[in-house]
Design an enzyme around this catalytic site. Structure first.
Site, PDB file in Angstrom:
ATOM      1  N   THR A  31     -27.238  28.290  70.049  1.00 11.77           N
ATOM      2  CA  THR A  31     -28.036  28.766  71.184  1.00 11.77           C
ATOM      3  C   THR A  31     -27.258  28.710  72.492  1.00 11.77           C
ATOM      4  OG1 THR A  31     -28.978  26.559  71.565  1.00 11.77           O
ATOM      5  CG2 THR A  31     -30.172  28.019  70.075  1.00 11.77           C
ATOM      6  N   ASP A  86     -28.537  25.097  66.125  1.00 12.98           N
ATOM      7  CA  ASP A  86     -27.841  24.155  66.988  1.00 12.98           C
ATOM      8  C   ASP A  86     -28.120  24.427  68.462  1.00 12.98           C
ATOM      9  OD1 ASP A  86     -25.555  22.120  67.428  1.00 12.98           O
ATOM     10  OD2 ASP A  86     -24.935  23.860  68.620  1.00 12.98           O
ATOM     11  N   TYR A  89     -27.543  23.154  77.601  1.00 13.09           N
ATOM     12  CA  TYR A  89     -27.690  24.612  77.528  1.00 13.09           C
ATOM     13  C   TYR A  89     -28.833  25.082  78.418  1.00 13.09           C
ATOM     14  CZ  TYR A  89     -24.592  24.540  73.412  1.00 13.09           C
ATOM     15  OH  TYR A  89     -23.527  24.371  72.557  1.00 13.09           O
ATOM     16  N   GLN A 122     -17.945  19.024  65.483  1.00 12.14           N
ATOM     17  CA  GLN A 122     -18.077  20.413  65.918  1.00 12.14           C
ATOM     18  C   GLN A 122     -16.783  20.816  66.600  1.00 12.14           C
ATOM     19  OE1 GLN A 122     -21.315  22.096  68.024  1.00 12.14           O
ATOM     20  NE2 GLN A 122     -22.894  21.221  66.716  1.00 12.14           N
ATOM     21  N   PRO A 182     -16.558  31.676  66.124  1.00  7.02           N
ATOM     22  CA  PRO A 182     -15.724  32.344  65.116  1.00  7.02           C
ATOM     23  C   PRO A 182     -15.181  33.680  65.599  1.00  7.02           C
ATOM     24  CG  PRO A 182     -18.044  32.596  64.581  1.00  7.02           C
ATOM     25  CD  PRO A 182     -17.975  31.615  65.720  1.00  7.02           C
ATOM     26  N   LEU A 183     -15.817  34.254  66.639  1.00  5.86           N
ATOM     27  CA  LEU A 183     -15.359  35.536  67.186  1.00  5.86           C
ATOM     28  C   LEU A 183     -14.653  35.357  68.529  1.00  5.86           C
ATOM     29  CD1 LEU A 183     -18.455  37.752  66.268  1.00  5.86           C
ATOM     30  CD2 LEU A 183     -16.395  37.267  64.921  1.00  5.86           C
ATOM     31  N   LYS A 220     -14.507  44.691  71.190  1.00  3.77           N
ATOM     32  CA  LYS A 220     -15.127  45.414  72.315  1.00  3.77           C
ATOM     33  C   LYS A 220     -14.273  45.382  73.579  1.00  3.77           C
ATOM     34  CE  LYS A 220     -18.065  41.464  73.629  1.00  3.77           C
ATOM     35  NZ  LYS A 220     -19.484  41.005  73.752  1.00  3.77           N
ATOM     36  N   GLY A 237     -23.108  32.959  67.386  1.00 10.03           N
ATOM     37  CA  GLY A 237     -23.724  33.078  68.699  1.00 10.03           C
ATOM     38  C   GLY A 237     -23.797  34.540  69.082  1.00 10.03           C
ATOM     39  N   SER A 281     -26.448  37.751  71.111  1.00 14.45           N
ATOM     40  CA  SER A 281     -27.652  38.111  71.863  1.00 14.45           C
ATOM     41  C   SER A 281     -28.289  39.377  71.315  1.00 14.45           C
ATOM     42  CB  SER A 281     -27.293  38.320  73.348  1.00 14.45           C
ATOM     43  OG  SER A 281     -26.307  39.330  73.479  1.00 14.45           O
TER      44      SER A 281
END
Length: 406
Positions: free
Chosen positions: A93, A122, A127, A251, A282-283, A291, A360, A362
């Protein structure tokens, strides 16, 4: 599956035997034969049921839902070497909940994840200033999901502006976790993470405080986040010395361009003391999606003021080199019939020490696409991994190569 049954006659006699007398041998034989026949029939019925149940019970008894696992192909791994089963893909999140997206979209993301077999969610007290925990708790309550089917994790360190509202001292660990539970409307979390090491607090105090919240039922396990292997080992040693509870996982960031810690430092801890990895990014904060190939899109994260550091990273010389490598990796993903993000996520999961990879996003569409990375894992052969290593050119040297799942 074990099936037990008992066969006895109505008279309660042992083995159906009766004392002879009054010429009852023929009746006794007939009764015994009838009882034996009924017992065999019951045995056949029970055996058939046991075999039919056993065909899937042994395979799926750990999963979130049997039907979910069958339909989605989600796989589950132990969190480190603990007995807790977590989905290979989890939903993080960070940034999104209470940040870039609305509460409605947050609910869509959690619903898509849950219905596709994800059980790990998580968050952290920091946050969106605690709003992420509030949204997460509201969604769980609204959806009426069984609490026992979820693995909820949160992280502690930055809880507020006051000096006593941050850090890993006993006061903040206990008070901070209580506040997190109140925001999420939960009685406990499954894992509480120490979100960065705290040089101001003795390790024994941290481990004792974590042991306390577990003994009090506020958390089931505890772990570390962004700790070094040496710091994790120190926590483990303190726990063993004073008969306390050690951490079960770390983590850590892990992706094509961030490999050293997860591939060289943590495998030794996994094999020696059972500490696993829950990896994030991971990205690489969206860099691996491709992008940013032609610059910084207006609506992207890198275009936002708080993420000026990400923009600088992308437009740097190293950033341009990374984009060139991603073009080559796209060729490999196309050969496997998947997207570049799916390849990147499956690549992370090939590591045996990685218990789960936190996604993660959106975008509900992007989340649904990334969840299909599970289909790519069987295609991550030694040959494909070697091709990826040749393109990246950053494979760290280790004493022993970690196991690659095929």
């Amino acid at each position: 599956m074990q099936v037990s049954f008992a066969c006895s006659d109505q008279d309660g006699g042992r083995g159906g035997l009766r004392p002879p007398g009054n010429g009852g041998h023929s009746k006794q034989n007939a009764t015994s034969a009838n009882t034996a026949s009924q017992a065999r029939a019951r045995f056949r019925t029970v055996a058939l049921i046991a075999r039919s149940l056993g065909s899937f019970t042994n395979r799926y008894h750990h999963n979130l839902k049997e039907s979910t696992a069958k339909l989605t192909g989600m796989k589950y791994r132990n969190l480190g070497k603990s007995g807790l089963r977590v989905s290979c893909l989890g939903l993080g999140t960070w940034v999104t909940f209470g940040g870039q997206i609305s509460d409605e979209v947050a609910e869509q993301l959690m619903t898509i994840a849950y219905e596709n077999g994800v059980n790990l969610f998580d968050t952290a007290e920091v946050y969106a200033g605690g709003k992420a925990e509030i949204i997460l708790g509201n969604i769980i309550k609204k959806k009426c999901w069984r609490r026992s089917s979820l693995v909820i994790t949160t992280k502690l360190y930055w809880g507020g502006k006051a000096e006593t509202e941050r850090g890993l001292n006993r006061k903040h660990i206990i008070e901070g976790l209580r506040s997190s539970l109140q925001r999420m409307q939960l009685e406990y979390v499954d894992v509480v993470f120490a979100n960065r090491p705290d040089s101001n607090t003795p390790m024994e105090e941290i481990v004792r405080a974590m042991t306390h919240v577990i003994n009090q039922g506020m958390s089931m396990y505890w772990g570390t986040s962004r700790w070094s292997a040496m710091e994790i080992m120190e926590a483990y040693s303190v726990a063993r010395q004073f008969n306390l509870i050690p951490p079960v996982c770390e983590q850590a960031e892990y992706n094509f361009f961030q490999r050293d810690k997860v591939e060289t430092q943590l495998p030794e801890l996994y094999h020696k003391i059972g500490v696993g990895v829950v990896s994030w990014s991971p990205l690489a904060c969206g860099i691996i999606t491709g992008k940013y190939e032609n610059g910084i899109p207006e609506c992207s994260r890198a275009s936002m003021k708080p993420y000026a550091w990400l923009k600088e990273k992308i437009v740097s010389d190293d950033g341009r080199k990374q984009q060139a490598k991603l073009k080559e990796l796209t060729t490999i993903s196309e050969k496997l019939g998947c997207t570049l993000p799916q390849l990147a996520i499956a690549w992370c999961l090939r590591n045996e020490g990685v218990s789960s990879v936190l996604l993660g996003t959106s975008s509900p569409i992007q989340l649904a696409e990334n969840l299909r990375a599970m289909e790519v894992i069987p295609k991550m052969t030694a040959g494909i991994v070697t091709e990826i290593d040749q393109v990246l050119g950053n494979r760290p040297h280790s004493k022993k190569d970690f196991h690659q799942a095929h």
